[in-house]
Design a protein around this motif. Structure first.
Motif, short mmCIF file in Angstrom:
data_model
loop_
_atom_site.label_atom_id
_atom_site.label_comp_id
_atom_site.label_asym_id
_atom_site.label_seq_id
_atom_site.Cartn_x
_atom_site.Cartn_y
_atom_site.Cartn_z
N ASP A 148 66.60 38.70 -30.57
CA ASP A 148 65.92 37.41 -30.43
C ASP A 148 65.99 36.82 -29.02
N THR A 149 66.70 37.48 -28.12
CA THR A 149 66.77 37.00 -26.74
C THR A 149 65.37 36.89 -26.13
N PHE A 150 64.54 37.86 -26.42
CA PHE A 150 63.20 37.89 -25.81
C PHE A 150 62.35 36.70 -26.26
N ILE A 151 62.33 36.41 -27.55
CA ILE A 151 61.50 35.30 -28.03
C ILE A 151 62.06 33.96 -27.54
N LYS A 152 63.36 33.90 -27.31
CA LYS A 152 63.95 32.66 -26.80
C LYS A 152 63.56 32.44 -25.33
N TRP A 153 63.27 33.51 -24.62
CA TRP A 153 62.80 33.39 -23.24
C TRP A 153 61.33 32.99 -23.17
N LYS A 154 60.57 33.21 -24.23
CA LYS A 154 59.12 33.02 -24.21
C LYS A 154 58.68 31.63 -23.72
N PRO A 155 59.22 30.51 -24.26
CA PRO A 155 58.78 29.20 -23.76
C PRO A 155 59.05 29.02 -22.27
N THR A 156 60.20 29.50 -21.82
CA THR A 156 60.55 29.36 -20.41
C THR A 156 59.59 30.16 -19.54
N VAL A 157 59.32 31.39 -19.91
CA VAL A 157 58.39 32.22 -19.14
C VAL A 157 57.01 31.57 -19.11
N GLU A 181 43.31 11.94 -2.74
CA GLU A 181 43.86 13.29 -2.58
C GLU A 181 45.38 13.31 -2.78
N ARG A 182 46.07 12.33 -2.24
CA ARG A 182 47.52 12.27 -2.37
C ARG A 182 47.94 12.16 -3.84
N ALA A 183 47.19 11.41 -4.63
CA ALA A 183 47.50 11.27 -6.05
C ALA A 183 47.27 12.59 -6.79
N TRP A 184 46.21 13.32 -6.42
CA TRP A 184 45.98 14.63 -7.04
C TRP A 184 47.15 15.57 -6.73
N SER A 185 47.63 15.54 -5.50
CA SER A 185 48.76 16.39 -5.13
C SER A 185 50.00 16.03 -5.93
N ARG A 186 50.26 14.73 -6.06
CA ARG A 186 51.42 14.30 -6.84
C ARG A 186 51.29 14.68 -8.31
N LEU A 187 50.08 14.54 -8.84
CA LEU A 187 49.83 14.90 -10.24
C LEU A 187 50.09 16.39 -10.46
N ASN A 188 49.56 17.21 -9.59
CA ASN A 188 49.75 18.66 -9.68
C ASN A 188 51.23 19.02 -9.59
N ASP A 189 51.92 18.45 -8.60
CA ASP A 189 53.34 18.76 -8.39
C ASP A 189 54.22 18.24 -9.52
N SER A 190 53.86 17.08 -10.07
CA SER A 190 54.67 16.54 -11.16
C SER A 190 54.54 17.39 -12.42
N TRP A 191 53.35 17.92 -12.68
CA TRP A 191 53.20 18.83 -13.82
C TRP A 191 54.00 20.11 -13.59
N ALA A 192 53.95 20.64 -12.38
CA ALA A 192 54.72 21.85 -12.07
C ALA A 192 56.21 21.57 -12.26
N ALA A 193 56.69 20.42 -11.78
CA ALA A 193 58.10 20.06 -11.93
C ALA A 193 58.47 19.91 -13.41
N PHE A 194 57.57 19.31 -14.19
CA PHE A 194 57.82 19.17 -15.63
C PHE A 194 57.97 20.54 -16.27
N PHE A 195 57.08 21.47 -15.94
CA PHE A 195 57.15 22.81 -16.53
C PHE A 195 58.43 23.53 -16.12
N ILE A 196 58.84 23.38 -14.87
CA ILE A 196 60.07 24.02 -14.41
C ILE A 196 61.28 23.44 -15.16
N ALA A 197 61.34 22.12 -15.27
CA ALA A 197 62.46 21.47 -15.95
C ALA A 197 62.48 21.81 -17.44
N SER A 198 61.33 21.84 -18.08
CA SER A 198 61.27 22.17 -19.50
C SER A 198 61.70 23.61 -19.75
N GLY A 199 61.30 24.50 -18.87
CA GLY A 199 61.72 25.90 -18.99
C GLY A 199 63.22 26.04 -18.85
#
Length: 193
Positions: free
Chosen positions: A72-81, A114-132
């Motif tokens: 089950d190690t593999f399926i537990k890695w799935k959300p993070t990947v 443009e600055r807000a779009w950059s922050r939006l993009n980066d905040s989503w990336a940060a959320f995904f990294i933290a959730s993983g």
């Protein structure tokens, strides 16, 4: 709402199968559900989004490894990947090609500086990294049972996503105001003009 439920279809079936059987049956059910989801979209002539293909690929690879090695190690890695792959796509697209994927996805619905779009993009990336990273902690720290991890995967990550969307909406709302015609216009509040 229908789209959300459709997108959650494999996850819901994974949860139900786990409750009635075990992690291996649940993994197989989720794999079949992800394939059925793609087939349904194709048969009905609906658009198959990139996220559907990514999710299918990750569940087939990690679910397949879980069943093949009975580990089950593999399926537990799935959300993070999956989450880290989304983060890499968001950051990589912006850094390597100069394209902001959040702007591309939402640009027809709202206009932002443009600055807000950059922050939006980066905040989503940060959320995904933290959730993983959080998924790895719950899955492998030894402080949680397998059942607790499944509950976290199904409900905890979903609640975190919903909370993040609410925070993002409030943040985006700071940049949106109604113009004289009642249409929504977006302004950069840091612009002195």
């Amino acid at each position: 709402m229908k789209k959300l439920l459709f997108d959650l279809f494999p996850l819901i079936l994974f949860f139900l199968a786990f409750k009635f059987a075990d992690i291996y049956v649940a993994t197989g059910v989720a794999m079949v559900a992800a394939v059925a989801q793609i087939l349904w979209l194709r048969l009905t002539g609906r658009a198959i989004e990139g996220t559907h293909w990514i999710n299918l690929s990750v569940i087939v690879v990690f679910g397949g490894a879980t069943l093949l090695f009975h580990d089950d190690t593999f399926i537990k890695w799935k959300p993070t990947v999956l989450y880290w792959l989304f983060a890499v796509i968001l950051l990589g697209s912006r850094l390597l090609t100069g394209r902001n994927l959040m702007r591309r996805l939402m640009g027809e619905k709202i206009a932002l500086p443009e600055r807000a779009w950059s922050r939006l993009n980066d905040s989503w990336a940060a959320f995904f990294i933290a959730s993983g990273a959080l998924n790895l902690y719950v899955a492998f720290s030894g402080h949680f049972t397998e059942a607790q991890w499944v509950n976290f995967k199904v409900f905890g990550l979903m609640i975190l996503l919903l909370l993040f969307v609410v925070v993002q909406s409030v943040w985006l709302g700071r940049h949106i105001q109604a113009d004289a015609s009642g249409e929504q216009a977006v302004t950069d509040r840091t612009d002195p003009s």
